[in-house]
Design a protein around this motif. Structure first.
Motif, mmCIF file in Angstrom:
data_model
loop_
_atom_site.group_PDB
_atom_site.id
_atom_site.type_symbol
_atom_site.label_atom_id
_atom_site.label_comp_id
_atom_site.label_asym_id
_atom_site.label_seq_id
_atom_site.Cartn_x
_atom_site.Cartn_y
_atom_site.Cartn_z
ATOM 1 N N PRO A 3 0.809 -1.234 0.000
ATOM 2 C CA PRO A 3 0.000 0.000 0.000
ATOM 3 C C PRO A 3 0.839 1.280 0.000
ATOM 4 O O PRO A 3 0.298 2.359 -0.211
ATOM 5 N N THR A 4 2.124 1.160 0.246
ATOM 6 C CA THR A 4 2.951 2.374 0.260
ATOM 7 C C THR A 4 3.420 2.765 -1.140
ATOM 8 O O THR A 4 3.948 3.855 -1.326
ATOM 9 N N HIS A 5 3.249 1.894 -2.133
ATOM 10 C CA HIS A 5 3.637 2.215 -3.501
ATOM 11 C C HIS A 5 2.669 3.265 -4.071
ATOM 12 O O HIS A 5 1.482 3.161 -3.807
ATOM 13 N N PRO A 6 3.059 4.262 -4.840
ATOM 14 C CA PRO A 6 4.402 4.492 -5.355
ATOM 15 C C PRO A 6 5.244 5.445 -4.493
ATOM 16 O O PRO A 6 6.308 5.839 -4.911
ATOM 17 N N MET A 7 4.724 5.802 -3.322
ATOM 18 C CA MET A 7 5.488 6.735 -2.490
ATOM 19 C C MET A 7 6.791 6.108 -2.026
ATOM 20 O O MET A 7 7.785 6.773 -1.845
ATOM 21 N N LYS A 8 6.738 4.806 -1.793
ATOM 22 C CA LYS A 8 7.932 4.118 -1.313
ATOM 23 C C LYS A 8 8.321 3.061 -2.344
ATOM 24 O O LYS A 8 7.471 2.281 -2.780
ATOM 25 N N LYS A 9 9.577 3.078 -2.722
ATOM 26 C CA LYS A 9 10.066 2.035 -3.630
ATOM 27 C C LYS A 9 10.698 0.966 -2.745
ATOM 28 O O LYS A 9 11.865 1.051 -2.393
#
Lengths: 161, 384
Positions: A24-30
């Motif tokens: 769920p953190t994509h795309p903020m976190k790679k």
């Protein structure tokens, strides 16, 4: 993955529902997996300090760089140092900091006067902008404050008599 | 050099401060050419952010010319015009490696919940900010980005925060084609979020505020619907009705701690400081979004607690996404959007003020005088 699976083979069904697309953190976190190495990255060179830097007790060391503006000093500084004995999860951390901020305002005025500079508080509060863009409200506020002050002053004087 | 100098809640002035120095091999010093006052600076200005020390210089939205570089800076050279992202990022920690540049672990000793931010209290690292003639910029090879030749510097300065934050607000909303997106707050970030929602394929974009001049601006600038919550009674009910009693697909809180609209929130959050600012917009966002919807938060709150209906987050099965914008991650795409004319950041600027008049600029912006939307401070050393 195989190595990890080996570590947990005693747990029946370990990882059978793992879904790498459930992120769920994509795309903020790679996501790279670096999280599992915790804080063991190759650190940048460390800044040399000539002023006191307070450190959250939720980390083992100072970060590699820090701001050096306005080190803690005076009574507010004592409170700030005390605050850093507590974690960021504690009111013991934040409430002393807020109190220190208010004390620091008084310290600032005293420092100004000590340096021969009497602070022009109306100017610092942007009275020139009020005069230019909000004149009617400024006049109303000033008249109201003067009236309240006069009434208080008169009441106090009559009480003394 | 001249720099903005915080003296206490709602009191600032300009005064002489020592020139910034290289304190780390990866530092550079930038001569500031433009610096904005951000809506989140108002939280500092109002004394809502703990550990905001008297004598600090605010300013996390600035561009400038590289004047000096440390021995380990290789990607920049003296004379480069640079966009300086508001977040200070090392590029080497686990968070930066995963492009969470707003969550760097090597730029702030004083709190683990937030990375270093220029001019944003000691809770965000104690860095002096860019509302000054010069600023020290750590990790110069990581964050600062050379301004393309073709780019207007008024556009560039808004790429330091407003545009990336507005864009990431929409991005975090996970907008699907045709979605109804509601943005609380018609400040620069909220308006930019409305504009960016279209880039992600929104079908309907609604912005809510209480200032008519901002709503009129938003309607024109972001081609969206704009409503004044003071005219609608209960904004949650209004939004339910206007979405066929379903709720918005995505709600964005672009207000943060200084929200108005609820006496309880204002008294407990701003007057008594019993919570970390007034969470009115977030409260409305949670209650206005559909079941299974997404709430995206870019409004800034203090580090303590806030009154929000967390039970509804559970019962409605909401996804809440929030972060400080990862400016470095977003810049290449945003520069492309500006080049293609899809975004026009400088259209948000309403006031250009000499740095010397910073006290007036803060008051104009905070009190919403003269239809102010976005003030830019120009130091006298900008043109050298």
């Amino acid at each position: 993955m195989e190595n990890i699976a080996d570590q947990y083979k005693h747990i029946k069904g370990w990882g059978v529902d793992a879904d790498p697309t459930n992120e769920p953190t994509h795309p903020m976190k790679k996501y790279t997996g670096d999280d599992h190495n915790r804080i063991n990255w190759q650190r940048p060179a460390l800044q040399q300090y000539t002023v006191e830097i307070l450190k959250s007790n939720e980390r083992p060391t100072l970060s590699a760089v820090n701001g050096t503006s306005v080190p803690p000093s005076g009574l507010s500084g004592v409170l700030r140092r005390y605050a850093f004995k507590f974690s960021e999860s504690s009111y013991g951390h934040w409430l002393p900091l807020l109190l220190a901020d208010r004390i620091n305002v008084v310290e600032g005025i005293i420092d100004d006067i000590k340096e021969g500079h009497f602070p022009n508080i109306p100017a610092e509060r942007g009275i020139a902008a009020d005069w230019k863009y909000n004149r009617k409200a400024l006049i109303q506020k000033t008249v109201a404050m003067a009236a309240v002050s006069f009434i208080l002053f008169t009441a106090l004087r009559s009480k003394r008599k | 050099m001249l720099a903005m100098n915080y003296r206490g809640p709602r009191r600032v002035r300009v005064s002489e401060k020592p020139m910034p120095e290289i304190l780390h091999p990866k530092d550079c010093v930038v001569r500031v050419t433009r610096s904005c006052i951000c809506g989140s600076d108002i939280h500092l200005y109002n004394g809502l952010v703990p550990d905001t020390r008297v004598g600090s210089t605010f300013g996390h939205e600035f561009i400038g010319v590289v004047e000096e570089i440390g021995p380990d800076v290789h990607k920049l050279k003296v004379g480069d015009n640079v966009i300086v992202p508001f977040n200070i990022a090392c590029g080497e920690c686990a968070f930066c490696k995963q492009e969470l540049y707003g969550n760097c672990h090597e730029s702030n000793s004083q709190a683990t919940a937030v990375g270093g931010i220029f001019g944003y209290s000691h809770t965000a690292g104690g860095y002096d900010g860019g509302q000054a003639e010069y600023a020290r910029v750590p990790y110069a090879d990581v964050g600062p980005t050379v301004i393309p030749e073709w780019m207007d510097h008024d556009d560039a300065v808004l790429l330091t925060d407003v545009v990336p934050t507005g864009y990431q607000a929409a991005e975090m909303g996970g907008i699907k084609t045709g979605d109804t997106v509601v943005i609380f707050g018609a400040g620069p970030v909220g308006i930019m979020a409305a504009k960016c929602a279209w880039l992600f394929g929104a079908g309907r974009v609604i912005i809510i505020d209480k200032l008519d001049y901002r709503l009129e601006f938003a309607k024109e600038y972001a081609q969206c619907e704009a409503y004044n919550y003071e005219d609608m009674g209960d904004p949650v009910l209004f939004l339910k009705k206007t979405t066929d009693w379903f709720g918005a697909d995505v709600c964005i809180d672009a207000v943060g701690a200084d929200a108005t609209g609820s006496a309880l929130q204002t008294i407990t959050g701003k007057k008594l400081m019993l919570q970390a600012g007034a969470a009115t917009a977030l409260h409305w966002a949670i209650n206005s979004v559909k079941k299974g919807g997404i709430v995206s938060i870019v409004g800034v709150y203090g580090p303590t607690d806030n009154l929000v209906p967390i039970g509804n987050v559970l019962n409605k099965g909401l996804t809440v996404r929030a972060n400080q914008a990862s400016v470095k991650r977003l810049l290449p795409r945003l520069i492309e959007h500006v080049k293609e004319g899809r975004l026009n950041p400088k259209g948000l600027i309403t006031h250009r003020v000499p740095l010397e008049e910073v006290a007036d600029a803060y008051h104009i912006f905070t009190s919403k005088l003269d239809n102010c939307l976005k003030p830019v401070l120009i130091p006298s050393t900008a043109k050298k």
